[in-house]
Motif scaffolding. Sequence first.
Motif, PDB file in Angstrom:
ATOM      1  N   GLY A  71    -115.328 128.902 -78.675  1.00  0.00           N
ATOM      2  CA  GLY A  71    -114.335 128.047 -79.377  1.00  0.00           C
ATOM      3  C   GLY A  71    -112.925 128.592 -78.755  1.00  0.00           C
ATOM      4  O   GLY A  71    -112.841 129.146 -77.675  1.00  0.00           O
ATOM      5  N   GLN A 152    -105.893 118.364 -81.571  1.00  0.00           N
ATOM      6  CA  GLN A 152    -107.290 118.018 -81.954  1.00  0.00           C
ATOM      7  C   GLN A 152    -107.484 116.710 -81.236  1.00  0.00           C
ATOM      8  O   GLN A 152    -106.889 115.844 -81.192  1.00  0.00           O
ATOM      9  CB  GLN A 152    -107.325 118.342 -83.564  1.00  0.00           C
ATOM     10  CG  GLN A 152    -106.828 119.621 -83.722  1.00  0.00           C
ATOM     11  CD  GLN A 152    -107.778 120.520 -83.598  1.00  0.00           C
ATOM     12  OE1 GLN A 152    -109.036 120.791 -83.899  1.00  0.00           O
ATOM     13  NE2 GLN A 152    -107.207 121.760 -82.762  1.00  0.00           N
ATOM     14  N   GLY A 183    -116.930 120.726 -87.649  1.00  0.00           N
ATOM     15  CA  GLY A 183    -115.783 121.323 -87.082  1.00  0.00           C
ATOM     16  C   GLY A 183    -116.157 123.039 -87.229  1.00  0.00           C
ATOM     17  O   GLY A 183    -116.952 123.296 -87.591  1.00  0.00           O
ATOM     18  N   GLY A 184    -114.617 123.572 -87.074  1.00  0.00           N
ATOM     19  CA  GLY A 184    -114.892 124.809 -87.236  1.00  0.00           C
ATOM     20  C   GLY A 184    -114.679 125.530 -88.588  1.00  0.00           C
ATOM     21  O   GLY A 184    -115.183 124.891 -89.478  1.00  0.00           O
ATOM     22  N   GLU A 190    -109.545 121.746 -88.091  1.00  0.00           N
ATOM     23  CA  GLU A 190    -110.221 120.628 -88.347  1.00  0.00           C
ATOM     24  C   GLU A 190    -110.487 120.085 -89.625  1.00  0.00           C
ATOM     25  O   GLU A 190    -110.413 118.980 -90.051  1.00  0.00           O
ATOM     26  CB  GLU A 190    -111.554 121.113 -87.556  1.00  0.00           C
ATOM     27  CG  GLU A 190    -111.580 121.315 -86.283  1.00  0.00           C
ATOM     28  CD  GLU A 190    -111.269 123.025 -85.738  1.00  0.00           C
ATOM     29  OE1 GLU A 190    -111.099 123.734 -86.897  1.00  0.00           O
ATOM     30  OE2 GLU A 190    -111.516 123.511 -84.868  1.00  0.00           O
ATOM     31  N   GLY A 216    -116.944 126.877 -81.858  1.00  0.00           N
ATOM     32  CA  GLY A 216    -116.913 125.522 -81.686  1.00  0.00           C
ATOM     33  C   GLY A 216    -118.195 125.041 -80.886  1.00  0.00           C
ATOM     34  O   GLY A 216    -118.567 123.891 -80.976  1.00  0.00           O
ATOM     35  N   ALA A 219    -120.359 123.762 -83.636  1.00  0.00           N
ATOM     36  CA  ALA A 219    -119.899 122.667 -84.018  1.00  0.00           C
ATOM     37  C   ALA A 219    -120.463 121.324 -83.268  1.00  0.00           C
ATOM     38  O   ALA A 219    -120.760 120.232 -83.541  1.00  0.00           O
ATOM     39  CB  ALA A 219    -118.843 122.361 -84.373  1.00  0.00           C
ATOM     40  N   VAL A 220    -120.412 121.624 -81.651  1.00  0.00           N
ATOM     41  CA  VAL A 220    -120.759 120.644 -80.888  1.00  0.00           C
ATOM     42  C   VAL A 220    -122.148 120.581 -80.860  1.00  0.00           C
ATOM     43  O   VAL A 220    -122.809 119.369 -80.903  1.00  0.00           O
ATOM     44  CB  VAL A 220    -120.489 121.227 -79.406  1.00  0.00           C
ATOM     45  CG1 VAL A 220    -120.927 120.353 -78.564  1.00  0.00           C
ATOM     46  CG2 VAL A 220    -118.836 121.232 -79.194  1.00  0.00           C
ATOM     47  N   SER A 233    -112.436 118.808 -83.119  1.00  0.00           N
ATOM     48  CA  SER A 233    -112.246 119.921 -82.229  1.00  0.00           C
ATOM     49  C   SER A 233    -111.150 120.111 -81.458  1.00  0.00           C
ATOM     50  O   SER A 233    -110.525 118.988 -81.360  1.00  0.00           O
ATOM     51  CB  SER A 233    -113.520 119.787 -81.174  1.00  0.00           C
ATOM     52  OG  SER A 233    -113.527 120.900 -80.376  1.00  0.00           O
ATOM     53  N   GLU A 237    -112.261 122.382 -76.139  1.00  0.00           N
ATOM     54  CA  GLU A 237    -113.442 122.775 -76.370  1.00  0.00           C
ATOM     55  C   GLU A 237    -114.485 121.992 -76.366  1.00  0.00           C
ATOM     56  O   GLU A 237    -115.663 122.479 -76.202  1.00  0.00           O
ATOM     57  CB  GLU A 237    -113.271 123.402 -78.106  1.00  0.00           C
ATOM     58  CG  GLU A 237    -112.525 124.487 -78.161  1.00  0.00           C
ATOM     59  CD  GLU A 237    -112.481 124.984 -79.815  1.00  0.00           C
ATOM     60  OE1 GLU A 237    -113.517 124.869 -80.459  1.00  0.00           O
ATOM     61  OE2 GLU A 237    -111.287 125.010 -80.254  1.00  0.00           O
ATOM     62  N   ILE A 238    -114.119 120.601 -76.294  1.00  0.00           N
ATOM     63  CA  ILE A 238    -114.777 119.410 -75.979  1.00  0.00           C
ATOM     64  C   ILE A 238    -114.937 118.770 -75.045  1.00  0.00           C
ATOM     65  O   ILE A 238    -115.888 117.575 -74.707  1.00  0.00           O
ATOM     66  CB  ILE A 238    -115.054 118.952 -77.472  1.00  0.00           C
ATOM     67  CG1 ILE A 238    -116.457 118.195 -77.813  1.00  0.00           C
ATOM     68  CG2 ILE A 238    -113.900 117.899 -77.810  1.00  0.00           C
ATOM     69  CD1 ILE A 238    -116.674 117.559 -79.273  1.00  0.00           C
TER      70      ILE A 238
END
Length: 352
Positions: A71, A152, A183-184, A190, A216, A219-220, A233, A237-238
């Motif tokens: 994250g 975000q 999300g977090g 988030e 993170g 969540a992914v 996110s 992080e994504i």
Amino acid sequence: MPPPPAPDEERAAPSGERPRRARGPLPYVVAAVLAVVLVTVTVTRGGTSDVADQALGDQQLKIMAPADPGGGWDQTSRAMQAALQELAGRTEVYNVGGAGGTIGLSQFAQLDGQSHQLMTTGLIMVGAIAANGSANTLADVTPLARLTTDSQVIVVPAASDIETMDDLADRMRERLPSVSFAGGSAGGTEQILAGLVAKDLGLDPGDVNYIAHSGGGEAVATLLSGSAVAGISGISEIKAQIDAGQMRPLAVSSAERVELLPDVPTLRESGIDVELTNWRGVVAPAGITTEQEQALEDLVMAMTETDEWQATVRREGWGDVALAGPEFEEFLDDEIVRTTQIIDELGLSGAR
């Protein structure tokens, strides 16, 4: 899992002039629970700078990332580690995940007077404090500096039939609880963003189906498994999953489009009057001397001017908003008031 590391027995914004702050208590609370250390990484370099010697003495610098690996806090802590190599010598990063950083905070609060200890923090922790109705307070640490901001992004899996933010908004209007968001941590940026979007659509933020994660990466994984309709996110992080074609970005939460995702509209461009940007910073334990506090601020601000740090900021697409001293304390006080009010308005408060 190994137990969290025991407290050490030995004690130890923008460019331009940055004034130092006078410490004072912050009147908000945070949860105290057991912590679990998940990852420890150490980097060794031969020498230290004068400012590091003033801040650390003969102690090794340690940085807690109060979240699981993967994250934003983890990324920030390891970016600090790399940028501090030539300034502070041997540096260790370790992870203590859970509850929006409040588990890590409860452990960090036990390191009173240890000036060689740092912890990353930010808006997510401020929100988690309010959402969790926690027991400890931010007066248990010494705020040092704000470092970065991170926009975000709202995403859906690439296979989703949701193509645009309008499509997602329509789905939310049809039946909000059926639209799960990954999300977090609970009460973090988030979840706040999901609640603000629902509120702008005329829906009850308390009905948002939010799946919280302590990191993170988790969540992914939830998104990629199809266990959530959409995700929120930090871009950094994504971005890898977006670039790989695994995720479809719908909208960013910033005031303007971001350089890393130039083709992705803002929420306001998508007809949703919401803007929210995450920020991250760094704190030291309570009980350090004024001289140690100033030396640590000097060290952190010197770090933000290194080529290593600046390269990371550009690569990750973070906003460079370094700020220390009384200006940072004023900013933090304002953020606590603002975020607590939002949490209450969205019905996410731990007192609910």
